[in-house]
Motif scaffolding. Structure first.
Motif, short mmCIF file in Angstrom:
data_model
loop_
_atom_site.label_atom_id
_atom_site.label_comp_id
_atom_site.label_asym_id
_atom_site.label_seq_id
_atom_site.Cartn_x
_atom_site.Cartn_y
_atom_site.Cartn_z
N LYS A 48 -19.37 -43.79 30.29
CA LYS A 48 -19.91 -43.91 31.66
C LYS A 48 -21.20 -44.70 31.69
N VAL A 85 -25.72 -44.49 43.15
CA VAL A 85 -25.09 -43.23 42.72
C VAL A 85 -26.12 -42.11 42.64
N LYS A 135 -26.66 -30.71 38.07
CA LYS A 135 -25.58 -31.36 37.31
C LYS A 135 -26.14 -32.56 36.58
N GLU A 177 -15.75 -30.62 37.27
CA GLU A 177 -16.55 -31.12 38.39
C GLU A 177 -15.69 -32.02 39.25
N SER A 220 -22.70 -38.48 42.77
CA SER A 220 -21.28 -38.28 43.14
C SER A 220 -20.87 -36.80 43.19
N GLY A 231 -25.12 -36.19 34.94
CA GLY A 231 -24.07 -37.19 35.04
C GLY A 231 -24.37 -38.37 34.14
N LEU A 232 -23.38 -39.23 33.98
CA LEU A 232 -23.52 -40.42 33.13
C LEU A 232 -23.94 -39.99 31.72
N PHE A 270 -15.29 -46.37 45.24
CA PHE A 270 -15.93 -45.69 44.10
C PHE A 270 -16.81 -46.67 43.33
N GLU A 286 -13.31 -33.99 36.52
CA GLU A 286 -13.63 -34.25 35.12
C GLU A 286 -13.97 -32.96 34.40
O1 0L1 Z 1 -20.83 -36.53 36.65
C1 0L1 Z 1 -20.82 -37.73 36.37
O2 0L1 Z 1 -20.94 -38.17 35.21
C2 0L1 Z 1 -20.65 -38.70 37.50
C3 0L1 Z 1 -21.92 -39.41 37.71
C4 0L1 Z 1 -21.72 -40.49 38.70
C5 0L1 Z 1 -20.81 -41.58 38.24
C6 0L1 Z 1 -19.43 -41.38 38.75
O3 0L1 Z 1 -19.25 -41.04 39.93
O4 0L1 Z 1 -18.51 -41.61 37.96
#
Ligand code: 0L1
Ligand code: MG
Length: 255
Positions: free
Chosen positions: A66, A151, A58, A135, A157, A60-61, A144, A103
């Protein structure tokens, strides 16, 4: 400082027990991003040792929003296992998570190996199919809240995913409208272009970043490209659904 293996046990146990823990960087302010990826690898290795299977990566960010929120310039990656898969149209049992959020994402299924520096064309040629997906992100940290090493150590996450019907790779995923609805009402509206400007860039980054840790994206693996909008905190009684232009939809019921 506690050893990396000890910290991996802490995040792994928090995930298994669905229990919030303090940020690792509270007691270990010097924890580096490199330490964090090592912790992530060790904690996912514990899951694999318990019988889970790796199914991909996956990212993320991946959105500006984000990156700004966490104060980073680069995306992060995490490891997906089969235990994270949720049935399309099925149930998300909230008690199995700490504070789950959903998300909207685009996911790629690979037919060819990708490793290291690859071009967008090479990445595109490696894609067998694309699908809409949601996700479930569930930071194991209290409230959080986390810094970047926290993270990453917590597998970015990652905790669940629900994937819709696979569609042909020829579908242009660069700028698709994405609507996340709750009980039939639109809650978050965005575009796949929010994912690093183009979800394919996320696939290119996944190949490069995972190779830095000696891993390749293998045929049959999936790559979750990243969230296209803010994540929605799941509440019991909600049906959360995603509709992606030209790709179709996916939904889950929170119990
Ligand atoms: O999938 C994501 O973009 C989450 C990455 C970690 C940050 C969060 O938990 O929001
Ligand atoms: Mg995500």
């Amino acid at each position: 400082m506690a050893g990396l293996e000890e910290l991996a046990v802490i995040v792994d146990e928090a995930q298994r027990a669905a229990r919030a823990i303090p940020q690792l960087t509270k007691d270990h302010p010097d924890l580096s991003v490199s330490d964090a990826y090592a912790i992530q690898a060790l904690s996912v290795a514990r899951r694999i040792a318990r019988g889970e299977k790796r199914i991909g990566v996956k990212m993320g960010l991946t959105s500006r929003a984000k990156m700004i929120q966490v104060g980073v310039e680069e995306a992060a990656w995490g490891r997906l296992t089969d235990a994270m898969l949720l049935e399309e149209g099925g149930v998300l049992k909230k008690s199995a998570f700490v504070h789950p959020r959903l998300e909207p994402e685009i996911v790629f299924l690979l037919k060819k190996r990708l490793s290291g520096k690859v071009s967008a064309l090479e990445a595109m040629a490696a894609v067998e199919a694309v699908a809409p997906a949601m996700e479930v992100i569930d930071s194991r940290y209290e409230n959080f809240k986390f810094a970047l090493p926290d993270v990453i150590a917590d597998n970015t996450s990652s905790s669940g995913l629900v994937i819709g019907a696979w569609r042909p790779p020829e579908i242009d995923v660069s700028n698709l409208g994405m609507v996340l609805s709750v009980n039939g009402r639109p809650k978050e509206i965005g575009s796949s272009a929010a994912i690093l400007g183009h979800p394919l860039r996320s696939l290119v980054a996944a190949a490069r970043m995972s190779a830095e840790w000696g891993e390749a994206l293998e045929p049959g693996h999936i790559v979750m490209a990243g969230g296209a909008t803010a994540a929605h905190p799941a509440s019991i009684g909600e049906t959360i659904s995603l509709e992606v232009q030209n790709l179709g939809g996916v939904s889950i019921n929170v119990e």
